[in-house]
Design an enzyme around this catalytic site. Structure first.
Site, mmCIF file in Angstrom:
data_model
loop_
_atom_site.group_PDB
_atom_site.id
_atom_site.type_symbol
_atom_site.label_atom_id
_atom_site.label_comp_id
_atom_site.label_asym_id
_atom_site.label_seq_id
_atom_site.Cartn_x
_atom_site.Cartn_y
_atom_site.Cartn_z
ATOM 1 N N ASP A 51 0.805 -1.285 0.193
ATOM 2 C CA ASP A 51 0.005 -0.154 0.243
ATOM 3 C C ASP A 51 0.888 1.436 -0.278
ATOM 4 O O ASP A 51 1.970 1.345 0.841
ATOM 5 C CB ASP A 51 -0.851 0.058 1.251
ATOM 6 C CG ASP A 51 -2.046 -1.080 1.189
ATOM 7 O OD1 ASP A 51 -2.123 -1.847 0.232
ATOM 8 O OD2 ASP A 51 -2.618 -1.364 2.066
ATOM 9 N N HIS B 170 -4.961 5.794 0.082
ATOM 10 C CA HIS B 170 -3.766 4.974 -0.368
ATOM 11 C C HIS B 170 -3.867 4.234 -1.857
ATOM 12 O O HIS B 170 -5.118 3.863 -2.035
ATOM 13 C CB HIS B 170 -3.401 3.713 0.681
ATOM 14 C CG HIS B 170 -4.142 2.935 0.821
ATOM 15 N ND1 HIS B 170 -5.445 2.533 1.519
ATOM 16 C CD2 HIS B 170 -4.141 1.463 0.274
ATOM 17 C CE1 HIS B 170 -5.917 1.471 1.410
ATOM 18 N NE2 HIS B 170 -5.210 0.782 0.661
ATOM 19 N N HIS C 232 -10.119 2.712 -0.536
ATOM 20 C CA HIS C 232 -8.968 3.158 -1.063
ATOM 21 C C HIS C 232 -8.681 4.268 -1.384
ATOM 22 O O HIS C 232 -8.145 4.864 -2.469
ATOM 23 C CB HIS C 232 -8.614 1.843 -2.243
ATOM 24 C CG HIS C 232 -8.273 0.632 -1.683
ATOM 25 N ND1 HIS C 232 -9.150 -0.322 -1.412
ATOM 26 C CD2 HIS C 232 -7.034 0.240 -1.957
ATOM 27 C CE1 HIS C 232 -8.670 -1.490 -0.920
ATOM 28 N NE2 HIS C 232 -7.161 -1.289 -1.403
ATOM 29 N N TYR D 133 -12.301 3.289 -5.486
ATOM 30 C CA TYR D 133 -12.447 1.910 -4.980
ATOM 31 C C TYR D 133 -12.606 1.957 -3.590
ATOM 32 O O TYR D 133 -12.077 2.618 -2.706
ATOM 33 C CB TYR D 133 -11.417 1.068 -5.581
ATOM 34 C CG TYR D 133 -11.425 -0.628 -5.246
ATOM 35 C CD1 TYR D 133 -12.349 -1.334 -6.102
ATOM 36 C CD2 TYR D 133 -10.926 -1.111 -4.101
ATOM 37 C CE1 TYR D 133 -12.397 -2.498 -5.900
ATOM 38 C CE2 TYR D 133 -11.412 -2.433 -3.687
ATOM 39 C CZ TYR D 133 -11.951 -3.169 -4.746
ATOM 40 O OH TYR D 133 -12.364 -4.537 -4.718
ATOM 41 N N HIS E 74 -3.249 0.650 -3.609
ATOM 42 C CA HIS E 74 -2.675 -0.708 -3.394
ATOM 43 C C HIS E 74 -2.211 -1.378 -4.602
ATOM 44 O O HIS E 74 -2.905 -1.067 -5.709
ATOM 45 C CB HIS E 74 -3.981 -1.628 -2.841
ATOM 46 C CG HIS E 74 -3.610 -3.203 -3.077
ATOM 47 N ND1 HIS E 74 -3.292 -3.958 -1.974
ATOM 48 C CD2 HIS E 74 -3.725 -3.864 -3.881
ATOM 49 C CE1 HIS E 74 -3.273 -5.134 -2.216
ATOM 50 N NE2 HIS E 74 -3.472 -5.337 -3.660
HETATM 51 ZN ZN ZN Z 1 -3.391 -3.271 0.057
#
Ligand code: ZN
Length: 263
Positions: free
Chosen positions: A196, A231, A228, A225, A233
């Site tokens: 991440d 961060h 998220h 998403y 991913h």
């Molecule tokens: Zn992740």
């Protein structure tokens, strides 16, 4: 590269100057010894072996868009293309042949424990503060190898984002750590194949998500998403043969214009 080795070579060179045969000093093998791994021959299409495998790990982040560099120890067209991209990215002659110039750049980029310069095992194994590679579904050795592969992709991503610090906020997680943070039960974080990321200075999370598409990541989730928005991913699910998933690519960062489909 080991700084010590360089220093020794420079000293030997200076001592040899008064009248001695400089050429033999320059050719001393110590000049090419690397603390992690030393390539001993040029590599190009058609060659195979562990040295190709070692190279494939290090250029894994230079796969083309939505593609990967297979770590199959065989130097095929995809490896050649990745080496070419690596060479252009670092201002070398882009011929797709791995020789002294390419190796010198790789030695400069790798630490003695084989991690790329700007990432470390300590940064990737910090799941829930446990600092270990155990407690996941696969062996700690394999988990650690997966993390190394991930780090080389991150180094390429970092380079294309302007070579500024790129922070990993979560890497490997043991099964209990993953449960604790509410990760998906088949999360790539369990395998060492995921990271991440926070946005580097002057870049947005969308910049990171978009750039990641060109660096060998088959899993990308970012803004828009669920869960998220703070961060990005990235993972290597396509190369993970232990997760019970079919080896597909899965991207979603709707706020960045990245959907699961065409892009
Ligand atoms: Zn992740």
């Amino acid at each position: 590269m080991r700084a010590q080795t360089m220093k020794r070579v420079v000293v030997a060179f200076a001592l040899a100057l008064p009248g001695a045969a400089i050429a033999s000093v320059v050719a001393a093998p110590a000049a090419h010894a690397d603390g992690c791994y030393t390539w001993k021959r040029n590599l190009y299409q058609g060659r195979s072996g562990d040295d190709v495998h070692q190279l494939q790990i290090r250029v894994a982040g230079w796969a083309g868009r939505r593609d990967i560099v297979e770590t199959d120890s065989r130097y095929g067209p995809k490896t050649a293309a990745a080496v070419k991209r690596f060479q252009s990215a670092y201002g070398l002659k882009a011929d797709g042949v791995a020789g002294p110039q390419t190796y010198a750049k790789l030695y400069a980029l790798q630490d003695d424990d084989c991690t790329p310069r700007h990432f470390s095992y300590g940064e990737l194994d910090d799941g829930c503060g446990q600092a270990s590679w155990t407690g996941g579904p696969i062996s700690s050795t394999k988990t650690r190898d997966n993390a190394l592969h991930t780090m080389w992709k991150l180094e390429a991503l970092r380079h294309d984002l302007g070579d500024q610090p790129l922070s990993v906020t979560s890497g490997f997680r043991s099964t209990s750590c993953n449960q604790q943070v509410g990760g998906a039960s088949n999360s790539q974080h369990l395998y060492g194949t995921a990271a991440d990321l926070a946005a580097p200075s002057g870049k947005s999370l969308c910049d990171v998500a978009r750039e990641a598409r060109d660096h060998g990541f088959s899993g990308i989730y970012g803004p828009g998403y669920p869960d998220h928005d703070d961060h990005v991913h990235v993972d290597s699910r396509r190369e993970n043969n232990d997760d019970g998933l079919t080896n597909t690519t899965s991207w979603s960062a709707p706020d960045c214009g990245i959907g699961a489909g065409a892009d």
